[in-house]
Motif scaffolding. Structure first.
Motif, PDB file in Angstrom:
ATOM      1  N   LEU A 183       0.736  -1.044  -0.052  1.00 35.68           N
ATOM      2  CA  LEU A 183       0.203  -0.079  -0.065  1.00 35.68           C
ATOM      3  C   LEU A 183       0.849   1.310   0.048  1.00 35.68           C
ATOM      4  O   LEU A 183       0.554   2.217  -0.782  1.00 35.68           O
ATOM      5  CB  LEU A 183      -0.878   0.041   1.117  1.00 35.68           C
ATOM      6  N   LYS A 184       1.997   1.278   0.629  1.00 34.71           N
ATOM      7  CA  LYS A 184       2.759   2.534   0.724  1.00 34.71           C
ATOM      8  C   LYS A 184       3.450   2.479  -0.800  1.00 34.71           C
ATOM      9  O   LYS A 184       3.477   3.623  -1.075  1.00 34.71           O
ATOM     10  CB  LYS A 184       3.935   2.196   1.704  1.00 34.71           C
ATOM     11  N   LYS A 204       0.621   4.111  -2.780  1.00 33.15           N
ATOM     12  CA  LYS A 204       0.152   5.444  -2.518  1.00 33.15           C
ATOM     13  C   LYS A 204       1.508   6.271  -3.046  1.00 33.15           C
ATOM     14  O   LYS A 204       1.090   7.627  -3.272  1.00 33.15           O
ATOM     15  CB  LYS A 204       0.314   5.284  -1.005  1.00 33.15           C
ATOM     16  N   ASN A 205       2.746   6.202  -2.871  1.00 29.14           N
ATOM     17  CA  ASN A 205       3.559   6.855  -3.192  1.00 29.14           C
ATOM     18  C   ASN A 205       3.730   7.142  -4.819  1.00 29.14           C
ATOM     19  O   ASN A 205       3.852   8.365  -5.128  1.00 29.14           O
ATOM     20  CB  ASN A 205       5.032   6.306  -2.755  1.00 29.14           C
TER      21      ASN A 205
END
Length: 347
Positions: free
Chosen positions: A330-331, A334-335
């Motif tokens: 998810l990170k 998202k980035n």
């Protein structure tokens, strides 16, 4: 050919040199057989070498040159080329050449772009035409009681041979695994074997080729097709039973599996966001994915990471599996999304 051999036989008797003629004929036949075998081996090795050293670099070049839209058309051309070379040059079955092309193409096409483009066309047009053409050649009324008995016997063999083979494979895998690593359960082995029961597409191709070459009788061809069709019907039933049992067995461990529902995305679109997530995962090159469909849901398995990403029409996007891996994915997504969104500005 028979008349020529017979003439040589009588001439050799008259000349008293039968042994020499016989030796020459044996050498000629041996040379022909040797030539055929060598042609097959060299063609197979040639296709394998060309596929390994040419296809993946070609796909990488198309990606680097921003010609990704040509990956699927190139796959069609290469597969047809390998099919023709295998059939016409090496005397190998064309499907073997096509398989080699697909095998090496997948090594370069890690995002499965060719498969995503070609699969709908194959499943919607080519596969129905192929199966329909086979159905038009089948007259089940030609089968009597004896033939139906053979069908039942072959169906039993087809099912249990796959189950036994998969049991042996998983047993050997469990023996060779290190302590603490995942081991195949009997239920997973059953599901593995059940999924293999329906592998009859190549059998249909071979049976059709043999029937077209008049090497098998119509009754034998019908028996082969009926067994393949029945095994294809049996596999989903066996899998349904296995998955139902799997749901019962996995109830106890459901609390231990981390699950996260990130919901619906009305602005971007839930399906579009799902595709963005999967696309970013595949483009990172860090993970390999496999896709399956179940009850209207699209399930993407992140291989080797114990993570599943599920697109559910009613619930949105769900993550299941290892908490840390899900957070890492998810990170990363998202980035990447933030980086793209920040460009939406007017200077």
């Amino acid at each position: 050919m028979n008349n020529c051999a017979l003439s040589l036989f009588f001439l050799s008797l008259q000349a008293g040199v039968f042994g020499d003629i016989k030796g020459l004929m044996l050498q000629r036949h041996s040379y022909s057989f040797f030539y055929v075998i060598m042609a097959m081996i060299l063609t197979f090795l040639g296709l394998a070498i060309v596929g390994y050293f040419f296809i993946p670099p070609l796909i990488r070049w198309l990606k680097n040159q921003h010609f990704s839209h040509l990956i699927a058309p190139a796959a069609i051309i290469i597969m047809l080329l390998f099919f023709g070379i295998a059939e016409l040059v090496g005397g190998i079955a064309g499907i073997t050449g096509a398989y080699l092309a697909g095998f090496f193409y997948r090594m370069g096409d890690t995002a499965c772009k060719a498969e995503k483009v070609l699969s709908p066309f194959v499943n919607a047009i080519l596969l129905p035409l192929f199966l329909g053409s086979i159905g038009l050649q089948i007259n089940v009324s030609l089968l009597g009681g004896h033939e139906w008995g053979v069908v039942v016997l072959l169906l039993i063999i087809a099912i249990f041979s796959k189950l036994i083979a998969c049991w042996l494979a998983t047993m050997l895998s469990n023996i060779s695994r290190r302590k603490g690593s995942h081991r195949w359960s009997w239920l997973e082995t059953y599901l593995f074997g059940s999924a293999m029961v329906t592998r009859g597409e190549v059998g249909l191709v071979i049976a059709t080729i043999l029937y077209g070459s008049q090497l098998i009788l119509p009754q034998q061809y019908i028996i082969a097709v009926v067994v393949i069709v029945l095994s294809t019907i049996a596999a989903p039933i066996m899998l349904a039973v296995g998955f139902a049992q799997l749901d019962i067995v996995s109830v106890e461990g459901m609390d231990e599996v981390f699950a996260l529902n990130i919901g619906m995305f009305p602005t971007i679109g839930t399906t579009q966001m799902f595709n963005i997530i999967i696309g970013r995962i595949e483009e990172s090159g860090m993970f390999k994915t496999s896709i399956q469909f179940s009850d209207g849901r699209k399930i993407v398995n992140i291989e080797g990471q114990d993570v599943k990403i599920i697109l559910c029409p009613d619930e949105g996007i769900l993550f299941k599996g290892d908490h840390n891996k899900i957070n890492e994915i998810l990170k990363m997504v998202k980035n990447a999304v933030i980086f793209d969104v920040e460009r939406l500005s007017v200077s």
